[in-house]
Design a protein around this motif. Structure first.
Motif, PDB file in Angstrom:
ATOM      1  N   GLY A 194       0.813  -1.210   0.000  1.00 15.67           N
ATOM      2  CA  GLY A 194       0.000   0.000   0.000  1.00 15.67           C
ATOM      3  C   GLY A 194       0.843   1.255   0.000  1.00 15.67           C
ATOM      4  O   GLY A 194       0.318   2.359   0.200  1.00 15.67           O
ATOM      5  N   ILE A 195       2.124   1.100  -0.238  1.00 18.55           N
ATOM      6  CA  ILE A 195       3.047   2.237  -0.220  1.00 18.55           C
ATOM      7  C   ILE A 195       2.851   3.099  -1.460  1.00 18.55           C
ATOM      8  O   ILE A 195       2.617   2.595  -2.561  1.00 18.55           O
ATOM      9  CB  ILE A 195       4.499   1.733  -0.142  1.00 18.55           C
ATOM     10  N   SER A 196       2.949   4.392  -1.295  1.00 20.36           N
ATOM     11  CA  SER A 196       2.900   5.320  -2.428  1.00 20.36           C
ATOM     12  C   SER A 196       4.001   6.354  -2.256  1.00 20.36           C
ATOM     13  O   SER A 196       4.628   6.464  -1.200  1.00 20.36           O
ATOM     14  CB  SER A 196       1.542   6.012  -2.509  1.00 20.36           C
ATOM     15  N   GLY A 197       4.247   7.116  -3.323  1.00 16.85           N
ATOM     16  CA  GLY A 197       5.261   8.153  -3.259  1.00 16.85           C
ATOM     17  C   GLY A 197       6.640   7.632  -3.616  1.00 16.85           C
ATOM     18  O   GLY A 197       6.793   6.595  -4.259  1.00 16.85           O
ATOM     19  N   VAL A 198       7.656   8.345  -3.173  1.00 18.81           N
ATOM     20  CA  VAL A 198       9.035   8.059  -3.573  1.00 18.81           C
ATOM     21  C   VAL A 198       9.655   6.974  -2.708  1.00 18.81           C
ATOM     22  O   VAL A 198       9.534   6.985  -1.480  1.00 18.81           O
ATOM     23  CB  VAL A 198       9.888   9.336  -3.499  1.00 18.81           C
ATOM     24  N   ALA A 199      10.334   6.032  -3.366  1.00 19.64           N
ATOM     25  CA  ALA A 199      11.093   4.986  -2.684  1.00 19.64           C
ATOM     26  C   ALA A 199      12.488   4.940  -3.301  1.00 19.64           C
ATOM     27  O   ALA A 199      12.635   5.089  -4.522  1.00 19.64           O
ATOM     28  CB  ALA A 199      10.404   3.635  -2.833  1.00 19.64           C
ATOM     29  N   HIS A 200      13.501   4.747  -2.473  1.00 20.60           N
ATOM     30  CA  HIS A 200      14.864   4.608  -2.966  1.00 20.60           C
ATOM     31  C   HIS A 200      15.267   3.138  -2.912  1.00 20.60           C
ATOM     32  O   HIS A 200      15.247   2.515  -1.841  1.00 20.60           O
ATOM     33  CB  HIS A 200      15.836   5.454  -2.136  1.00 20.60           C
ATOM     34  N   LEU A 201      15.627   2.609  -4.074  1.00 21.48           N
ATOM     35  CA  LEU A 201      16.037   1.211  -4.192  1.00 21.48           C
ATOM     36  C   LEU A 201      17.457   1.163  -4.741  1.00 21.48           C
ATOM     37  O   LEU A 201      17.684   1.018  -5.940  1.00 21.48           O
ATOM     38  CB  LEU A 201      15.077   0.450  -5.111  1.00 21.48           C
ATOM     39  N   ALA A 202      18.412   1.317  -3.841  1.00 25.30           N
ATOM     40  CA  ALA A 202      19.820   1.282  -4.201  1.00 25.30           C
ATOM     41  C   ALA A 202      20.571   0.530  -3.119  1.00 25.30           C
ATOM     42  O   ALA A 202      20.107   0.414  -1.981  1.00 25.30           O
ATOM     43  CB  ALA A 202      20.380   2.698  -4.350  1.00 25.30           C
ATOM     44  N   GLY A 203      21.737   0.017  -3.470  1.00 24.69           N
ATOM     45  CA  GLY A 203      22.531  -0.702  -2.498  1.00 24.69           C
ATOM     46  C   GLY A 203      23.080   0.218  -1.423  1.00 24.69           C
ATOM     47  O   GLY A 203      23.168   1.427  -1.607  1.00 24.69           O
ATOM     48  N   PRO A 204      23.485  -0.332  -0.286  1.00 23.11           N
ATOM     49  CA  PRO A 204      23.985   0.484   0.813  1.00 23.11           C
ATOM     50  C   PRO A 204      25.449   0.907   0.664  1.00 23.11           C
ATOM     51  O   PRO A 204      25.939   1.719   1.442  1.00 23.11           O
ATOM     52  CB  PRO A 204      23.822  -0.436   2.029  1.00 23.11           C
ATOM     53  N   GLU A 205      26.115   0.364  -0.354  1.00 21.07           N
ATOM     54  CA  GLU A 205      27.557   0.572  -0.500  1.00 21.07           C
ATOM     55  C   GLU A 205      27.849   1.520  -1.663  1.00 21.07           C
ATOM     56  O   GLU A 205      27.396   1.286  -2.785  1.00 21.07           O
ATOM     57  CB  GLU A 205      28.235  -0.780  -0.731  1.00 21.07           C
ATOM     58  N   ALA A 206      28.615   2.576  -1.398  1.00 23.31           N
ATOM     59  CA  ALA A 206      29.000   3.536  -2.435  1.00 23.31           C
ATOM     60  C   ALA A 206      30.329   3.111  -3.057  1.00 23.31           C
ATOM     61  O   ALA A 206      31.314   2.895  -2.348  1.00 23.31           O
ATOM     62  CB  ALA A 206      29.126   4.935  -1.838  1.00 23.31           C
ATOM     63  N   LEU A 207      30.338   3.008  -4.386  1.00 24.04           N
ATOM     64  CA  LEU A 207      31.540   2.602  -5.105  1.00 24.04           C
ATOM     65  C   LEU A 207      31.724   3.466  -6.346  1.00 24.04           C
ATOM     66  O   LEU A 207      30.752   3.904  -6.956  1.00 24.04           O
ATOM     67  CB  LEU A 207      31.438   1.144  -5.566  1.00 24.04           C
ATOM     68  N   SER A 208      32.974   3.662  -6.727  1.00 20.32           N
ATOM     69  CA  SER A 208      33.231   4.282  -8.023  1.00 20.32           C
ATOM     70  C   SER A 208      33.008   3.232  -9.106  1.00 20.32           C
ATOM     71  O   SER A 208      33.004   2.017  -8.839  1.00 20.32           O
ATOM     72  CB  SER A 208      34.665   4.798  -8.095  1.00 20.32           C
ATOM     73  N   ARG A 209      32.831   3.697 -10.309  1.00 19.05           N
ATOM     74  CA  ARG A 209      32.655   2.747 -11.415  1.00 19.05           C
ATOM     75  C   ARG A 209      33.903   1.878 -11.575  1.00 19.05           C
ATOM     76  O   ARG A 209      33.808   0.698 -11.955  1.00 19.05           O
ATOM     77  CB  ARG A 209      32.327   3.495 -12.705  1.00 19.05           C
ATOM     78  N   TYR A 210      35.062   2.430 -11.289  1.00 17.82           N
ATOM     79  CA  TYR A 210      36.306   1.649 -11.366  1.00 17.82           C
ATOM     80  C   TYR A 210      36.320   0.548 -10.306  1.00 17.82           C
ATOM     81  O   TYR A 210      36.665  -0.601 -10.597  1.00 17.82           O
ATOM     82  CB  TYR A 210      37.503   2.578 -11.190  1.00 17.82           C
ATOM     83  N   GLN A 211      35.939   0.884  -9.072  1.00 12.49           N
ATOM     84  CA  GLN A 211      35.880  -0.128  -8.014  1.00 12.49           C
ATOM     85  C   GLN A 211      34.876  -1.217  -8.364  1.00 12.49           C
ATOM     86  O   GLN A 211      35.133  -2.405  -8.136  1.00 12.49           O
ATOM     87  CB  GLN A 211      35.504   0.528  -6.689  1.00 12.49           C
ATOM     88  N   LEU A 212      33.745  -0.824  -8.911  1.00 10.38           N
ATOM     89  CA  LEU A 212      32.728  -1.792  -9.313  1.00 10.38           C
ATOM     90  C   LEU A 212      33.260  -2.694 -10.420  1.00 10.38           C
ATOM     91  O   LEU A 212      33.074  -3.915 -10.397  1.00 10.38           O
ATOM     92  CB  LEU A 212      31.467  -1.065  -9.771  1.00 10.38           C
ATOM     93  N   GLY A 213      33.932  -2.101 -11.397  1.00  5.07           N
ATOM     94  CA  GLY A 213      34.500  -2.881 -12.490  1.00  5.07           C
ATOM     95  C   GLY A 213      35.502  -3.911 -11.998  1.00  5.07           C
ATOM     96  O   GLY A 213      35.545  -5.048 -12.485  1.00  5.07           O
ATOM     97  N   ARG A 214      36.322  -3.533 -11.032  1.00  4.63           N
ATOM     98  CA  ARG A 214      37.297  -4.465 -10.471  1.00  4.63           C
ATOM     99  C   ARG A 214      36.607  -5.637  -9.772  1.00  4.63           C
ATOM    100  O   ARG A 214      37.037  -6.798  -9.906  1.00  4.63           O
ATOM    101  CB  ARG A 214      38.234  -3.740  -9.501  1.00  4.63           C
ATOM    102  N   LEU A 215      35.543  -5.360  -9.026  1.00  3.20           N
ATOM    103  CA  LEU A 215      34.813  -6.443  -8.360  1.00  3.20           C
ATOM    104  C   LEU A 215      34.205  -7.407  -9.375  1.00  3.20           C
ATOM    105  O   LEU A 215      34.201  -8.630  -9.174  1.00  3.20           O
ATOM    106  CB  LEU A 215      33.715  -5.872  -7.465  1.00  3.20           C
ATOM    107  N   ILE A 216      33.680  -6.856 -10.471  1.00  2.17           N
ATOM    108  CA  ILE A 216      33.118  -7.702 -11.524  1.00  2.17           C
ATOM    109  C   ILE A 216      34.212  -8.573 -12.133  1.00  2.17           C
ATOM    110  O   ILE A 216      34.024  -9.779 -12.354  1.00  2.17           O
ATOM    111  CB  ILE A 216      32.433  -6.844 -12.599  1.00  2.17           C
ATOM    112  N   ALA A 217      35.355  -7.961 -12.409  1.00  2.00           N
ATOM    113  CA  ALA A 217      36.467  -8.702 -13.002  1.00  2.00           C
ATOM    114  C   ALA A 217      36.907  -9.848 -12.094  1.00  2.00           C
ATOM    115  O   ALA A 217      37.129 -10.985 -12.554  1.00  2.00           O
ATOM    116  CB  ALA A 217      37.633  -7.754 -13.280  1.00  2.00           C
ATOM    117  N   ILE A 218      37.035  -9.582 -10.809  1.00  3.99           N
ATOM    118  CA  ILE A 218      37.446 -10.626  -9.858  1.00  3.99           C
ATOM    119  C   ILE A 218      36.422 -11.749  -9.819  1.00  3.99           C
ATOM    120  O   ILE A 218      36.768 -12.933  -9.848  1.00  3.99           O
ATOM    121  CB  ILE A 218      37.652 -10.007  -8.460  1.00  3.99           C
TER     122      ILE A 218
END
Length: 262
Positions: A194-218
């Motif tokens: 029954g929720i309405s309005g704005v919801a934020h659906l993002a992960g709790p961890e802030a990463l740069s795109r480079y850091q994210l790319g490295r995790l994907i590579a590993i």
């Protein structure tokens, strides 16, 4: 629930088609150019086309995930057309962290949009119209979406760079990545709430795109040191999803958790 999913050919759309039936929904995919089996073709830029599809499908709910970053008519006008023609269906609109500008602190659900890009402005315009036209709708803002099958943008980029293709990941572009399966589950949970309005659906961890790319590579057995980096234009856009997470049973995992293995 009979559920219409727009943008069904995309990464998120495909996951909703997979997970929706597992939640008991009859899912009808809507696509524009890339054909989705069992779906209906839809150009959201045309209000008459939106009206016809909704009258034919007669959905109880709509998850509107269709967009094009370089096209205002698709991203903004298309969302408005869906809201105008929803005809009482429960509407969940997938928005973006791009409605905000760069800053050090996290953005909460209560703060008004402050876009810096044309894409962010289009999403912000869509949000404003949807809140006025369908106050009971959910506006779900998300961040970089990552998958497990190698088809998300960041995964493809990591594989290309690890393979020696030219280019680099930005070190000064920081976001809160989310796994596509978590995002789809959260959207379906919000759809049935029954929720309405704005919801934020993002992960709790802030990463740069480079850091994210490295995790994907590993994760994928690639050499993370093969990925090149560049500062890029500083852009720090972080969504505070704590309030929304507290209302959900779906756990929005950090990349350090969902990128451990496939």
């Amino acid at each position: 629930m009979r559920l219409l999913v727009t943008g069904a050919a995309g990464l998120l759309g495909r996951e909703l088609l997979r997970s929706g039936p597992l939640c008991g929904h009859e899912v009808v995919p809507a696509y524009h150019s890339a054909v989705v089996a069992g779906g209906v073709r839809l150009d959201v830029r045309r209000r008459d086309a939106v009206r016809e599809v909704i009258r034919t499908v007669r959905p109880d709910g709509i998850i509107h995930a269709a967009y094009r970053q370089d096209d205002w008519a698709t991203t903004a006008d298309g969302a408005v057309n869906v809201a105008l023609e929803a005809d009482g269906a429960r509407l969940v609109f997938v928005s973006s962290d791009a409605v905000f500008s760069s800053r050090e602190s996290r953005w909460t659900e209560d703060e008004p949009p402050r876009p810096e890009t044309a894409y962010g402005a289009a999403k912000a315009a869509a949000e404003t119209a949807i809140r006025a036209l369908t106050p009971a709708a959910v506006i779900a803002r998300t961040s970089i979406i990552v998958g497990s099958d190698g088809t998300s943008g960041e995964e493809l980029r990591a594989h290309q760079l690890a393979g020696g293709e030219p280019g680099s990941f930005f070190t000064d572009n920081i976001r809160c990545p989310v796994h596509v399966a978590d995002l789809a589950a959260a959207l379906l949970e919000l759809l049935g709430s029954g929720i309405s309005g704005v919801a934020h659906l993002a992960g709790p961890e802030a990463l740069s795109r480079y850091q994210l790319g490295r995790l994907i590579a590993i994760r994928d057995g690639l050499d993370p040191d093969a990925l090149r980096s560049t500062p890029g234009v500083p852009s720090n856009i972080l969504l505070d999803a704590q309030r929304t997470q507290a209302t959900l049973t779906t756990h929005l995992r950090p990349p350090s958790e969902f990128l451990k293995d496939r």
